[in-house]
Design a protein around this motif. Structure first.
Motif, short mmCIF file in Angstrom:
data_model
loop_
_atom_site.label_atom_id
_atom_site.label_comp_id
_atom_site.label_asym_id
_atom_site.label_seq_id
_atom_site.Cartn_x
_atom_site.Cartn_y
_atom_site.Cartn_z
N GLY A 1 5.06 40.96 2.76
CA GLY A 1 3.88 40.41 2.08
C GLY A 1 2.65 41.30 2.22
N ASN A 2 1.52 40.75 1.81
CA ASN A 2 0.27 41.51 1.77
C ASN A 2 -0.15 42.03 3.14
OD1 ASN A 2 0.03 41.23 -0.97
ND2 ASN A 2 -1.33 39.46 -0.86
N GLU A 3 0.16 41.27 4.19
CA GLU A 3 -0.28 41.67 5.53
C GLU A 3 0.28 43.05 5.91
OE1 GLU A 3 -0.06 40.15 10.19
OE2 GLU A 3 0.70 38.87 8.57
N LYS A 4 1.57 43.26 5.65
CA LYS A 4 2.19 44.54 6.01
C LYS A 4 1.66 45.67 5.13
CE LYS A 4 5.02 43.19 9.26
NZ LYS A 4 4.87 43.67 10.66
N MET A 5 1.47 45.39 3.84
CA MET A 5 0.99 46.44 2.95
C MET A 5 -0.48 46.76 3.21
SD MET A 5 3.57 47.56 1.31
CE MET A 5 4.45 47.25 2.86
N ASN A 6 -1.25 45.75 3.56
CA ASN A 6 -2.65 46.01 3.91
C ASN A 6 -2.73 46.86 5.18
OD1 ASN A 6 -3.55 44.56 1.72
ND2 ASN A 6 -3.89 42.67 2.87
N LEU A 7 -1.81 46.59 6.11
CA LEU A 7 -1.73 47.42 7.32
C LEU A 7 -1.40 48.86 6.95
CD1 LEU A 7 -1.66 47.76 10.41
CD2 LEU A 7 0.76 47.10 10.32
N LEU A 8 -0.47 49.04 6.01
CA LEU A 8 -0.10 50.39 5.56
C LEU A 8 -1.31 51.10 4.97
CD1 LEU A 8 1.68 52.74 4.76
CD2 LEU A 8 2.56 51.37 2.86
N VAL A 9 -2.05 50.42 4.11
CA VAL A 9 -3.24 51.02 3.49
C VAL A 9 -4.23 51.46 4.57
CG1 VAL A 9 -5.26 50.56 2.04
CG2 VAL A 9 -2.99 49.81 1.30
N ASP A 10 -4.45 50.58 5.56
CA ASP A 10 -5.38 50.91 6.64
C ASP A 10 -4.88 52.10 7.46
OD1 ASP A 10 -7.11 48.91 5.94
OD2 ASP A 10 -6.36 47.47 7.41
N GLU A 11 -3.58 52.13 7.74
CA GLU A 11 -3.06 53.17 8.61
C GLU A 11 -2.92 54.51 7.89
OE1 GLU A 11 0.22 51.75 11.02
OE2 GLU A 11 -1.21 50.61 12.23
N ILE A 12 -2.82 54.49 6.57
CA ILE A 12 -2.92 55.74 5.81
C ILE A 12 -4.28 56.36 6.06
CG2 ILE A 12 -3.16 56.70 3.48
CD1 ILE A 12 -0.93 54.75 2.61
N ARG A 13 -5.33 55.55 6.04
CA ARG A 13 -6.69 56.04 6.27
C ARG A 13 -6.85 56.57 7.69
NH1 ARG A 13 -9.04 50.69 3.38
NH2 ARG A 13 -8.84 51.37 1.20
N VAL A 14 -6.26 55.85 8.64
CA VAL A 14 -6.31 56.31 10.04
C VAL A 14 -5.63 57.67 10.17
CG1 VAL A 14 -5.54 55.84 12.39
CG2 VAL A 14 -6.45 53.98 11.01
N LEU A 15 -4.44 57.81 9.55
CA LEU A 15 -3.71 59.07 9.63
C LEU A 15 -4.46 60.19 8.92
CD1 LEU A 15 -1.29 60.67 10.54
CD2 LEU A 15 -0.01 59.82 8.55
N MET A 16 -5.08 59.87 7.79
CA MET A 16 -5.88 60.87 7.08
C MET A 16 -7.04 61.36 7.95
SD MET A 16 -6.05 59.40 3.20
CE MET A 16 -7.40 60.53 2.84
N THR A 17 -7.68 60.42 8.64
CA THR A 17 -8.77 60.79 9.55
C THR A 17 -8.27 61.72 10.64
OG1 THR A 17 -9.89 58.68 9.14
CG2 THR A 17 -10.52 59.88 11.13
N GLU A 18 -7.11 61.39 11.21
CA GLU A 18 -6.51 62.23 12.25
C GLU A 18 -6.18 63.62 11.71
OE1 GLU A 18 -2.23 62.53 14.51
OE2 GLU A 18 -3.03 60.53 14.16
N GLU A 19 -5.59 63.68 10.51
CA GLU A 19 -5.21 64.95 9.92
C GLU A 19 -6.44 65.82 9.66
OE1 GLU A 19 -2.17 66.15 8.89
OE2 GLU A 19 -0.87 64.45 9.30
N LEU A 20 -7.50 65.21 9.13
CA LEU A 20 -8.71 65.97 8.81
C LEU A 20 -9.41 66.44 10.07
CD1 LEU A 20 -10.00 63.81 5.83
CD2 LEU A 20 -9.08 66.14 5.71
#
Length: 235
Positions: free
Chosen positions: A210-229
């Motif tokens: 459901g939305n909870e898991k996908m919202n977590l994915l969206v958030d963690e993409i941003r976290v990983l992008m921050t780490e990569e940058l």
């Protein structure tokens, strides 16, 4: 009465001046650090022969599980390599076009994440068929039209069955099995897998959650992008 209320108001103002800055600092410092703490790295790991220094101490490096490099054909019949780009994050899932169960829902969730990240140059999407004999490029081209409009950086892949099943099990660490006792029965994972630019697994997200898991994915993409940058200031 005015003499009584004035000290009370003065005390309240002083309390606000003292408490609020401390609260803001806590939220920005402590909570901020928790929010952007690096994501976990999944898969087997082993100690390396090299070391790094932290606070004056030598710490042994760790060798993490990595996805091997591979090539498959996309919906246009073009060869697509993984990694597509050494500077990119990749989302991967396994599906098949004739799937009678959760594949369409899984790819709708992928499409939602793809739409949110449309225009994001650091992110690619790969959907790999576990039924490659049927899911030829022309079949995938027709199938992908239902989803790929959300993001042109999304490839639907097919190729050698042994390679695909080996990649699923040994590299992405998810299930991909054909049940030969029943027609059109491919057992495969509903997980969407998040891969960093170093080809390491950084997260699994249940597309049926459901939305909870996908919202977590969206958030963690941003976290990983921050780490990569942060790790590559010049990107």
């Amino acid at each position: 009465m005015s003499q009584t209320t004035f000290p009370v108001k003065k005390i309240l103002v002083l309390l606000i001046l003292l408490v609020v800055p401390g609260s803001v600092y806590y939220l920005l410092k402590a909570k901020g650090e928790n929010r952007y703490r690096p994501l976990s790295i999944y898969g087997p790991k082993q100690p390396a022969s090299t070391f790094h220094t932290k606070r004056g101490k030598q710490i042994r490096d760790t060798l993490y599980h990595e996805i091997r490099e591979f090539k498959l054909l996309n919906q246009n019949g073009d060869s697509v390599s993984f990694p597509v780009d050494s500077a990119q994050i990749t989302l991967v899932n396994f599906f098949f076009s004739r799937c009678p169960t959760f594949c369409s829902d899984m790819n709708r969730e992928m499409a939602r994440v793809a739409k949110i990240n449309n225009g994001n140059r650091l992110l690619r999407f790969l959907s790999i068929s576990v039924d490659p004999e049927y899911d030829r490029p022309d079949v995938l081209k027709a199938y992908s039209q239902n989803y790929r409009t959300e993001n042109p950086k999304w490839d639907f892949l097919t190729g050698d069955r042994k390679l695909i099943y080996s990649l699923a099990k040994q590299d992405f660490l998810v299930d991909a099995i054909q049940d030969t006792t029943r027609e059109l029965n491919f057992i495969h994972s509903p997980m969407i897998v998040l891969i960093d630019s170093k080809k390491r697994i950084r997260g699994y997200y249940d597309s049926t959650g459901g939305n909870e898991k996908m919202n977590l994915l969206v958030d963690e993409i941003r976290v990983l992008m921050t780490e990569e940058l942060r790790n590559d200031k010049g990107r």
